[in-house]
Design an enzyme around this catalytic site. Structure first.
Site, PDB file in Angstrom:
ATOM      1  N   ASP A  29      -3.238   4.357   2.822  1.00 51.82           N
ATOM      2  CA  ASP A  29      -3.465   4.421   4.173  1.00 51.82           C
ATOM      3  C   ASP A  29      -3.305   6.048   4.496  1.00 51.82           C
ATOM      4  OD1 ASP A  29      -4.400   2.073   5.263  1.00 51.82           O
ATOM      5  OD2 ASP A  29      -2.443   1.557   6.152  1.00 51.82           O
TER       6      ASP A  29
ATOM      7  N   ASP B 265       1.399   4.932   2.457  1.00 52.85           N
ATOM      8  CA  ASP B 265       0.979   5.417   3.691  1.00 52.85           C
ATOM      9  C   ASP B 265       1.316   7.009   3.617  1.00 52.85           C
ATOM     10  OD1 ASP B 265       0.694   2.743   5.055  1.00 52.85           O
ATOM     11  OD2 ASP B 265       2.493   2.664   4.187  1.00 52.85           O
TER      12      ASP B 265
ATOM     13  N   ASP C 198       0.982  -1.121  -0.145  1.00 44.93           N
ATOM     14  CA  ASP C 198       0.020  -0.167  -0.066  1.00 44.93           C
ATOM     15  C   ASP C 198       0.695   1.136   0.167  1.00 44.93           C
ATOM     16  OD1 ASP C 198       0.921   0.422   2.450  1.00 44.93           O
ATOM     17  OD2 ASP C 198      -0.780   0.173   3.851  1.00 44.93           O
TER      18      ASP C 198
HETATM   19  P1  TTP Z   1       2.148  -1.058   6.428  1.00 47.38           P
HETATM   20  O1  TTP Z   1       1.750  -0.368   5.477  1.00 47.38           O
HETATM   21  O2  TTP Z   1       1.078  -2.150   7.033  1.00 47.38           O
HETATM   22  O3  TTP Z   1       3.637  -1.458   6.371  1.00 47.38           O
HETATM   23  P2  TTP Z   1       4.690  -1.187   5.546  1.00 47.38           P
HETATM   24  O4  TTP Z   1       4.517   0.182   4.781  1.00 47.38           O
HETATM   25  O5  TTP Z   1       6.068  -1.063   6.365  1.00 47.38           O
HETATM   26  O6  TTP Z   1       4.901  -2.428   4.548  1.00 47.38           O
HETATM   27  P3  TTP Z   1       4.314  -2.224   2.966  1.00 47.38           P
HETATM   28  O7  TTP Z   1       5.401  -1.950   2.025  1.00 47.38           O
HETATM   29  O8  TTP Z   1       4.005  -3.802   2.918  1.00 47.38           O
HETATM   30  O9  TTP Z   1       3.065  -1.551   3.020  1.00 47.38           O
HETATM   31  O10 TTP Z   1       2.181  -0.354   7.712  1.00 47.38           O
HETATM   32  C1  TTP Z   1       3.062   1.042   7.908  1.00 47.38           C
HETATM   33  C2  TTP Z   1       3.509   1.175   9.399  1.00 47.38           C
HETATM   34  O11 TTP Z   1       2.294   1.493  10.167  1.00 47.38           O
HETATM   35  C3  TTP Z   1       3.824  -0.176   9.865  1.00 47.38           C
HETATM   36  O12 TTP Z   1       5.236  -0.146   9.679  1.00 47.38           O
HETATM   37  C4  TTP Z   1       3.516  -0.117  11.424  1.00 47.38           C
HETATM   38  C5  TTP Z   1       2.566   1.212  11.351  1.00 47.38           C
HETATM   39  N1  TTP Z   1       1.193   0.779  12.170  1.00 47.38           N
HETATM   40  C6  TTP Z   1       0.497  -0.172  11.636  1.00 47.38           C
HETATM   41  O13 TTP Z   1       0.363  -0.753  10.921  1.00 47.38           O
HETATM   42  N2  TTP Z   1      -0.765  -0.115  12.485  1.00 47.38           N
HETATM   43  C7  TTP Z   1      -0.982   0.810  13.431  1.00 47.38           C
HETATM   44  O14 TTP Z   1      -2.238   0.466  13.961  1.00 47.38           O
HETATM   45  C8  TTP Z   1       0.006   1.365  13.799  1.00 47.38           C
HETATM   46  C9  TTP Z   1      -0.118   2.452  14.977  1.00 47.38           C
HETATM   47  C10 TTP Z   1       1.066   1.543  13.249  1.00 47.38           C
HETATM   48 MN    MN Z   2       2.597   0.348   3.848  1.00 44.81          MN
HETATM   49 MN    MN Z   3      -0.406   0.820   5.512  1.00 47.44          MN
END
Ligand code: TTP
Ligand code: MN
Ligand code: MN
Ligand code: MN
Length: 335
Positions: free
Chosen positions: A259, A206, A204
């Site tokens: 996100d 973020d 995704d």
């Molecule tokens: P992700 O988007 O799930 O992970 P990522 O961006 O590291 O990996 P990807 O490349 O596969 O998308 O989550 C982003 C960060 O947000 C993760 O490192 C931890 C944090 N996080 C959550 O995922 N959930 C929560 O509720 C909180 C507070 C933080």
């Molecule tokens: Mn991510």
């Molecule tokens: Mn995410």
């Protein structure tokens, strides 16, 4: 009679947040197997086992060169019996029989496919599997009621399971940036998550949004979401009120998970640190704070349990300093 042997051993601090872990991994064969076993444990709701495998993999990721023998692992932290067995199997036989048989198992394959649907977690997938649903077609034929997220997830299954590239992320950044400044001039948007850590792809994109004037960010999330919707970018959205977080799929040339996190400027540094990841790095930071400093760290604040005060910070560097940790930049948080 004495015998002497000199072995070169690696030295690694025990918390992942004390280590610099780049994307360069010299032990991918080992860490891939451990990550697969971690994922299987997590999908089976055995969180403790999952974390143990994740911590073991993280130690191997931090090593400066490939492990060639078990003796090199002496003294390394976080390597439990189970992980050591897996590593030994790979060093001796080229592959882990446990990881291989897990990968081939019907249960693991079904869990992967079903949790690959946006909105489906381990619990739901497990229930479906117990009802004999192992794949997407069986799910569709079963007549199970799906919630709106799951319907969208199923409809866009292929798109949402295709990795998001940095180029995709750049295009989406421009759109979100436009949305943010249109609805609140002066608002600021920062790329967080894996792309901030320098990853070249992710599941995704973020973003963290704030405004330099405290309070101006209130109500921003629904406005950004409405703007995206009015421009035809929104496929599905889920907003959690108290966390001010929204997950949305944007229809461009393909559906992409996004996100969005909105934070008041007073909490910005904590949100930035808390949402940059990796997930294990975050977990280890909180464990360090609690166990080594008697503090509670969240993506909103840092509380000193002994002094009973909140510790302020306007940058990630200050938070690391409060925690008594050397600053680790995002590109070295790839644990
Ligand atoms: P992700 O988007 O799930 O992970 P990522 O961006 O590291 O990996 P990807 O490349 O596969 O998308 O989550 C982003 C960060 O947000 C993760 O490192 C931890 C944090 N996080 C959550 O995922 N959930 C929560 O509720 C909180 C507070 C933080
Ligand atoms: Mn991510
Ligand atoms: Mn995410
Ligand atoms: Mn604990």
């Amino acid at each position: 009679q004495t015998s002497e042997a000199e072995v070169v051993v690696f030295s690694v601090p025990s918390y992942a947040c004390q280590r610099r872990t780049t994307l360069e991994n010299h032990n991918a064969v080992l860490t891939d197997a451990l990550a697969l076993l971690a994922e299987n444990a997590e999908l089976s709701e055995e969180e403790g086992r999952g974390v143990a495998f994740r911590r073991a993999a993280a130690v191997l990721k931090a090593l400066p060169r490939p492990v060639t023998s078990m003796t090199e692992l002496r003294g390394l932290p976080c390597l439990g019996d189970h992980s050591l067995r897996v590593i030994k199997d790979i060093l001796e036989n080229g592959a882990s029989s446990e990881a291989e048989s897990t990968k081939q198992s019907e249960r693991y394959k079904a869990l992967k496919v079903l949790t690959g649907i946006f909105g489906v977690g381990a619990k739901t997938a497990d229930r479906w599997i117990r009802e004999g649903i192992l794949g997407l077609q069986q799910l569709q034929e079963s007549g199970q009621t799906l919630n709106r997220a799951q319907q969208a997830g199923l409809e866009h299954y292929d798109d949402l399971n295709q990795p998001v590239t940095k180029a995709d992320a750049d295009v989406i950044s421009e759109i979100v940036e436009r949305a943010v400044v249109s609805v609140l001039p002066g608002a600021q948007m920062t790329l967080i998550g894996g792309f901030r850590r320098g990853k070249l792809s992710g599941h995704d994109v973020d973003f963290l949004i704030t405004h330099p004037e405290e309070g101006r960010e209130v109500g921003l999330m629904p406005k950004v979401v409405s703007w995206l919707e009015s421009q035809g970018f929104l496929l599905y959205q889920k907003t959690t009120r108290n966390s001010e977080r929204s997950r949305s799929g944007h229809k461009l040339w393909r559906a992409v998970r996004v996100d969005l996190v909105v934070s008041p400027i007073s909490q910005f540094a904590f949100a930035l640190l808390g949402w940059t990841g990796s997930k294990l790095f975050e977990r280890e930071l909180r464990r360090w704070a609690g166990h080594e400093r008697n503090m509670s760290l969240s993506s909103h604040a840092l509380y000193d349990n002994k002094q009973r005060i909140y510790l302020r910070a306007t940058s990630e560097e200050e938070i690391f300093a409060h925690l008594g940790l050397e600053f680790i930049p995002p590109s070295e948080r790839n644990t």
